[in-house]
Design an enzyme around this catalytic site. Structure first.
Site, short mmCIF file in Angstrom:
data_model
loop_
_atom_site.label_atom_id
_atom_site.label_comp_id
_atom_site.label_asym_id
_atom_site.label_seq_id
_atom_site.Cartn_x
_atom_site.Cartn_y
_atom_site.Cartn_z
N TRP A 101 -9.61 5.49 1.03
CA TRP A 101 -9.48 5.83 1.88
C TRP A 101 -9.68 5.00 3.82
O TRP A 101 -10.51 6.04 4.11
CB TRP A 101 -10.21 7.30 2.07
CG TRP A 101 -9.99 8.77 0.89
CD1 TRP A 101 -9.41 7.75 -0.43
CD2 TRP A 101 -10.86 9.14 0.63
NE1 TRP A 101 -9.12 9.25 -1.39
CE2 TRP A 101 -10.08 9.85 -1.20
CE3 TRP A 101 -11.09 10.97 1.84
CZ2 TRP A 101 -10.20 11.26 -0.99
CZ3 TRP A 101 -11.00 12.09 0.91
CH2 TRP A 101 -11.20 12.03 -0.23
N THR A 127 0.62 -1.28 0.36
CA THR A 127 -0.24 0.34 0.41
C THR A 127 1.28 1.30 0.14
O THR A 127 0.12 2.42 -0.19
CB THR A 127 -0.84 -0.10 1.04
OG1 THR A 127 -0.09 0.01 1.96
CG2 THR A 127 -2.01 -1.72 1.05
N LYS A 146 -2.36 -3.27 -8.14
CA LYS A 146 -4.00 -3.62 -7.68
C LYS A 146 -4.95 -3.93 -9.28
O LYS A 146 -5.46 -5.22 -8.02
CB LYS A 146 -4.79 -2.79 -7.18
CG LYS A 146 -4.11 -2.40 -5.13
CD LYS A 146 -3.26 -3.54 -4.34
CE LYS A 146 -5.57 -3.74 -3.63
NZ LYS A 146 -5.02 -4.40 -3.60
N TYR A 166 0.52 1.75 -8.27
CA TYR A 166 -0.17 1.00 -7.13
C TYR A 166 -1.52 0.58 -8.16
O TYR A 166 -1.92 -0.16 -7.69
CB TYR A 166 -0.07 1.75 -5.81
CG TYR A 166 -1.10 1.51 -5.18
CD1 TYR A 166 -1.08 0.40 -4.21
CD2 TYR A 166 -2.60 1.77 -5.00
CE1 TYR A 166 -2.52 0.24 -3.43
CE2 TYR A 166 -3.19 1.72 -4.10
CZ TYR A 166 -3.08 0.54 -2.72
OH TYR A 166 -4.56 0.72 -2.22
N THR A 194 -9.44 -1.48 -4.30
CA THR A 194 -8.85 0.02 -3.66
C THR A 194 -9.65 0.58 -4.77
O THR A 194 -9.77 0.55 -5.90
CB THR A 194 -7.79 0.37 -3.76
OG1 THR A 194 -7.71 1.38 -3.94
CG2 THR A 194 -6.79 -0.21 -5.55
N ASP A 195 -9.96 2.21 -4.44
CA ASP A 195 -10.17 3.00 -5.85
C ASP A 195 -9.59 4.22 -6.55
O ASP A 195 -10.06 3.63 -7.74
CB ASP A 195 -11.39 4.01 -5.14
CG ASP A 195 -10.09 4.89 -4.09
OD1 ASP A 195 -9.45 4.44 -3.34
OD2 ASP A 195 -10.29 5.98 -3.64
#
Length: 302
Positions: free
Chosen positions: A163, A75, A142, A138, A114-115
C-alpha cells in the site's frame, strides 16, 4: 562507516525518487545513480550488464561498496490481467537479469516486492516464510521475480512492502486528495485490510538495509517485510486523508469489494509482519497513521 555506491533501478518511480533524494543527502553514499525505465530497461540484458558494470567500476575506483536496489516494477494491477507477457517481462525477467548480473559482479541486490504474493485469506500478519498464493497476474509475476532473485544471486534479498504512497506518481492518497475536492461524498472499500506505507519511510529502511549488506552484515533471512506499523482498510485510510485535509470524514462512506468490482482480484487481508525486519536488527518503521501525518507535513501532497 564504509561508503556506498548505489544503483537504483526504477529511479524515476514513486519509491525510486524518494530513495534517490535520500541517498543524495546521506553522507555515507558517495555515488548514487537512479535511472528511470527510459534510461535503464531492466528487461534489456546488455543495458543491465552495462549499468551494473559501471556501478562496480565506480565503486572500486572510489573505494566504495556497491549495492543495487531494484525499485522497478509493472504495477498496473488491473491492466496486467490482459498484459500478462509484459507484466512478467518487467516483474520476473528483469529481476532475473539483475540477479545474475549482480552475482557475476559480486554486487548485493535488494529487490522490492509486494503483499500481493499472498492469497489474502489470512487473519494474522503474514510472515516472510508463510505460504504464498497470489490471486492476480500482478501477484504471480512479482512472486516469480522474487524466486529469480533468490535463485540467481546469493547476496540477493527480497523486501516485500504494501500500500505504498508518496509524493511522486499515482497512488491512493493522491486520489483521495483529488476526490475530496471534486465530490461531495465517496464510497471506499472497507473489507480489504493492509498497511499504508509512506515511500519515504520505506526508502529509509532500504538504505539502512543497503548499509548492512554492503559490509557483509546482511540478514540471514533473505526475505523480509518492510511496511509502516499497524493496519487499516482503504476506507480507514481515506478517512485519515480527509482528516489531514481538514475535511468532514463522514463524507467518506464504507462499501464492500463486491460494490466496487475490479478486473484483478485484491487480497482481503494482506497485513505483513515486521518481526523478521526487527529480528535482523533493522529499525522498524513508525505507525502508518503517524507516517501519513508526516507525509502531509512534508508537503508530499501540496
Amino acid at each position: 562507516m564504509t561508503g556506498l555506491a548505489l544503483l537504483v533501478a526504477g529511479g524515476r518511480g514513486q519509491l525510486g525518487r524518494d530513495l534517490a533524494v535520500l541517498a543524495d543527502a546521506a553522507p555515507e553514499v558517495g555515488f548514487a545513480h537512479a535511472p528511470g525505465s527510459g534510461e535503464l530497461d531492466v528487461t534489456d540484458r546488455e543495458a543491465v550488464a552495462d549499468a551494473v558494470a559501471v556501478l562496480a567500476a565506480a565503486a572500486r575506483d572510489a573505494g566504495l561498496r556497491p549495492v543495487v536496489v531494484n525499485a522497478s516494477a509493472y504495477t498496473a494491477v488491473d491492466a496486467a490481467e490482459s498484459d500478462v507477457e509484459r507484466a512478467f517481462q518487467v516483474n520476473s525477467d528483469g529481476p532475473r537479469l539483475l540477479a545474475t548480473t549482480c552475482a557475476a559482479q559480486g554486487v548485493p541486490l535488494l529487490h522490492v516486492s509486494t503483499d500481493y504474493v499472498f492469497p489474502g485469506d489470512g487473519d494474522r500478519p503474514y510472515e516472510p516464510e508463510d505460504p504464498t498464493g497470489p490471486q492476480s497476474v500482478y501477484g504471480r509475476s512479482k512472486l516469480a521475480g522474487e524466486r529469480e532473485v533468490l535463485r540467481g544471486c546469493e547476496r540477493g534479498w527480497v523486501v516485500r512492502t504494501a500500500w505504498v504512497y508518496g509524493a511522486h506518481g499515482a497512488n491512493f492518497v493522491k486520489t483521495m486528495c483529488r476526490l475530496e475536492r471534486e465530490r461531495e461524498t465517496l464510497a471506499v472499500v472497507d473489507d480489504q485490510r493492509g498497511t499504508p506505507t509512506w515511500s519515504a519511510d520505506l526508502a529509509a529502511g532500504l538504505l539502512e538495509l543497503a548499509r548492512a549488506v554492503a559490509v557483509g552484515r546482511g540478514p540471514a533471512a533473505r526475505v523480509l517485510h518492510c511496511t509502516n506499523a499497524g493496519d487499516t482498510t482503504w476506507f480507514g485510510l481515506a478517512r485519515a486523508v480527509f482528516e489531514e485535509l481538514g475535511a468532514d470524514v463522514t463524507r467518506v462512506r464504507p462499501c464492500t469489494t463486491a460494490d466496487f468490482p475490479r478486473t484483478a482480484p485484491r487480497p482481503a487481508y494482506s497485513v505483513l509482519s515486521g518481526a523478521a525486519w526487527r529480528d535482523a536488527g533493522l529499525t522498524p518503521l513508525r505507525p502508518w497513521r503517524e507516517a501519513l501525518t508526516a507525509a502531509f507535513a512534508a508537503g508530499a501532497f501540496a
